[in-house]
Design a protein around this motif. Structure first.
Motif, short mmCIF file in Angstrom:
data_model
loop_
_atom_site.label_atom_id
_atom_site.label_comp_id
_atom_site.label_asym_id
_atom_site.label_seq_id
_atom_site.Cartn_x
_atom_site.Cartn_y
_atom_site.Cartn_z
N LEU A 40 0.96 -1.03 0.10
CA LEU A 40 0.00 0.13 -0.13
C LEU A 40 0.82 1.20 -0.15
CD1 LEU A 40 -2.80 -1.27 2.56
CD2 LEU A 40 -3.22 -0.52 0.26
N ILE A 41 1.88 1.24 0.78
CA ILE A 41 2.80 2.50 0.80
C ILE A 41 3.44 2.61 -0.93
CG2 ILE A 41 5.02 3.09 1.79
CD1 ILE A 41 2.75 3.48 3.62
N GLU A 42 3.76 1.42 -1.39
CA GLU A 42 4.39 1.61 -2.65
C GLU A 42 3.45 2.16 -3.67
OE1 GLU A 42 6.66 -1.01 -6.12
OE2 GLU A 42 5.43 -1.77 -4.49
N GLN A 43 2.11 1.82 -3.46
CA GLN A 43 0.84 2.27 -4.19
C GLN A 43 0.76 3.70 -4.26
OE1 GLN A 43 -2.79 0.23 -3.89
NE2 GLN A 43 -4.09 1.87 -4.58
N SER A 44 0.82 4.07 -2.87
CA SER A 44 0.79 5.30 -2.68
C SER A 44 1.84 6.22 -3.16
CB SER A 44 0.43 5.94 -0.92
OG SER A 44 1.98 5.66 -0.28
N ALA A 45 3.05 5.76 -3.06
CA ALA A 45 4.25 6.59 -3.91
C ALA A 45 4.00 6.53 -5.20
CB ALA A 45 5.45 5.63 -3.30
N GLN A 46 3.55 5.31 -5.96
CA GLN A 46 3.18 5.42 -7.48
C GLN A 46 2.21 6.35 -7.67
OE1 GLN A 46 5.02 3.84 -9.58
NE2 GLN A 46 6.12 2.04 -8.63
N GLU A 47 1.24 6.61 -7.01
CA GLU A 47 0.19 7.54 -7.11
C GLU A 47 0.46 9.23 -6.86
OE1 GLU A 47 -3.03 6.34 -4.80
OE2 GLU A 47 -3.60 4.34 -6.19
N GLY A 48 1.86 9.17 -6.36
CA GLY A 48 2.20 10.56 -6.49
C GLY A 48 2.28 11.17 -4.98
N ASP A 49 1.80 10.38 -3.86
CA ASP A 49 1.87 11.04 -2.48
C ASP A 49 3.21 11.20 -2.23
OD1 ASP A 49 1.91 11.20 0.37
OD2 ASP A 49 -0.23 10.12 0.39
N LYS A 50 3.72 12.40 -1.71
CA LYS A 50 5.08 12.64 -1.51
C LYS A 50 5.48 11.71 0.04
CE LYS A 50 4.34 17.03 0.82
NZ LYS A 50 4.70 18.48 0.94
N GLU A 51 4.59 11.82 1.01
CA GLU A 51 4.86 11.03 1.93
C GLU A 51 4.88 9.47 1.85
OE1 GLU A 51 5.95 10.84 6.04
OE2 GLU A 51 5.54 12.69 4.74
N GLY A 52 4.23 9.12 0.90
CA GLY A 52 4.40 7.70 0.63
C GLY A 52 5.47 7.49 0.06
N GLN A 53 5.97 8.50 -1.02
CA GLN A 53 7.35 8.39 -1.58
C GLN A 53 8.47 8.20 -0.58
OE1 GLN A 53 6.82 11.60 -4.19
NE2 GLN A 53 5.85 10.60 -5.71
N PHE A 54 8.33 9.14 0.40
CA PHE A 54 9.43 9.39 1.46
C PHE A 54 9.51 7.92 2.17
CE2 PHE A 54 10.50 10.23 5.79
CZ PHE A 54 11.77 10.48 5.78
N ASP A 67 19.84 1.64 -3.43
CA ASP A 67 19.92 2.33 -4.85
C ASP A 67 18.48 2.26 -5.21
OD1 ASP A 67 19.62 -0.52 -4.60
OD2 ASP A 67 20.08 -1.01 -6.47
N LEU A 68 17.61 1.68 -4.83
CA LEU A 68 16.17 1.94 -5.17
C LEU A 68 15.68 3.05 -4.33
CD1 LEU A 68 15.00 -1.86 -5.45
CD2 LEU A 68 15.86 -0.27 -7.34
N ALA A 69 16.05 3.24 -3.09
CA ALA A 69 15.43 4.46 -2.06
C ALA A 69 15.77 5.65 -2.94
CB ALA A 69 16.06 4.37 -0.88
N ILE A 70 16.98 5.92 -3.40
CA ILE A 70 17.32 7.18 -3.75
C ILE A 70 16.60 7.92 -4.70
CG2 ILE A 70 19.05 8.34 -5.24
CD1 ILE A 70 21.27 6.52 -4.00
N PRO A 71 15.97 7.25 -6.10
CA PRO A 71 14.94 7.86 -6.65
C PRO A 71 13.68 8.14 -6.09
CG PRO A 71 15.17 5.43 -7.56
CD PRO A 71 16.23 5.83 -6.51
N TRP A 72 13.09 7.45 -4.98
CA TRP A 72 11.97 7.87 -4.42
C TRP A 72 12.21 9.04 -3.53
CZ3 TRP A 72 7.69 6.63 -6.13
CH2 TRP A 72 7.42 5.34 -7.04
N TYR A 73 13.25 9.21 -2.87
CA TYR A 73 13.51 10.64 -2.16
C TYR A 73 13.63 11.61 -2.96
CZ TYR A 73 15.02 8.01 2.17
OH TYR A 73 15.21 7.09 3.26
N GLU A 74 14.13 11.33 -4.43
CA GLU A 74 14.29 12.49 -5.30
C GLU A 74 12.80 12.69 -5.65
OE1 GLU A 74 16.78 10.60 -8.13
OE2 GLU A 74 18.73 11.66 -7.52
N LYS A 75 12.15 11.90 -5.77
CA LYS A 75 10.75 12.26 -6.44
C LYS A 75 9.96 13.05 -5.06
CE LYS A 75 9.81 8.13 -9.19
NZ LYS A 75 9.49 9.11 -10.37
N ALA A 76 10.32 12.58 -3.70
CA ALA A 76 9.70 13.33 -2.79
C ALA A 76 10.20 14.91 -2.46
CB ALA A 76 9.97 12.70 -1.40
N ILE A 77 11.27 14.92 -2.78
CA ILE A 77 12.06 16.26 -2.73
C ILE A 77 11.58 17.21 -3.82
CG2 ILE A 77 14.28 17.45 -3.17
CD1 ILE A 77 15.75 15.19 -2.03
#
Length: 247
Positions: A40-54, A67-77
């Motif tokens: 569910l957290i991954e789904q929220s991240a994919q849907e653009g929720d910045k807190e989900g991405q973080f 390595d996979l965490a970095i792009p999600w932090y970048e999206k949240a930023i």
């Protein structure tokens, strides 16, 4: 096991966000349903929720997938997540999931701090004081180290670093033995191996505090219990010299 910075921040700020999928994911994690929670957290991240991405990036860190965490932090930023600046800065500073990049670490932690985060003070102080990737500025470094302790008086890294700085006079900082020992003792009580090692040396040598080999034994034993090889070697040497100190 100590909680990671990103998980600490995730738990600290999660109540400030109310995305439905994200909240369902957090609820699942809290109830112990890890698989559903991560999905569910991954789904929220994919849907653009910045807190989900973080949060998804934090979860990836717990799996050592930096390595996979970095792009999600970048999206949240990119969406204005302040604390993601700090956690991503840590990865660049430590070279986790990417090559070490002190300049990028500094840029990220400085931006996050300027935006209002207090959680990057220790890293910022460390980079400035030692001049990692940027011109050294010991005065500003000390300033941020002290801010870190004011913001969190249980920040063992800031306490340990400042304790060593004040007891040794590193980088020509004026020595303050009393303050330095106080910081080291607090850091050691919080579990800092560096502080335990340093206090062991201080009490063994007796140069800045009265020599007390029993105290040296106590601090080195604490560090050795965590597997520190230097502490183990110091203990062996101490106990050969003074068996009574090790009882």
């Amino acid at each position: 096991m100590k909680i990671s910075l990103c998980l600490f921040l995730m738990l600290l700020f999660q109540q400030l966000y109310a995305g439905e999928v994200y909240e369902k994911g957090m609820s699942a994690l809290r109830s112990g349903d890890y698989q559903t929670g991560v999905q569910l957290i991954e789904q929220s991240a994919q849907e653009g929720d910045k807190e989900g991405q973080f949060t998804f990036a934090c979860l990836l860190e717990t799996m050592n997938r930096y390595d996979l965490a970095i792009p999600w932090y970048e999206k949240a930023i990119a969406q204005g997540h302040v604390e993601a600046h700090i956690t991503l800065a840590v990865l660049y500073y430590a070279g986790l999931g990417t090559a070490k990049n002190y300049e990028k670490a500094y840029s990220l932690v400085k931006k996050g701090t300027d935006l209002g985060s207090k959680n990057g003070y220790t890293l910022l102080g460390m980079i400035l004081f030692h001049g990692y990737g940027i011109p050294k500025d010991t005065k500003k470094g000390l300033y941020y180290y002290e801010l870190a302790i004011q913001a969190n008086d249980k920040d063992e890294s800031a306490l340990s670093d400042l304790g060593i700085i004040y007891t040794t006079g590193k980088e020509n900082v004026k020595k303050d033995i009393k303050k330095g020992i106080m910081y080291l003792e607090k850091a050691a009580s919080l579990g800092s191996i560096n502080a335990q090692l340093e206090l062991g040396f201080d009490y063994y040598q007796g140069a800045i505090v009265p020599k007390d080999w029993k105290k040296a034994y106590v601090y080195w034993a604490q560090a050795a219990k965590k597997g520190n090889s230097t502490a183990k070697e110091n203990l062996a040497s101490l106990c050969r010299q003074s068996p009574a100190s090790c009882q």
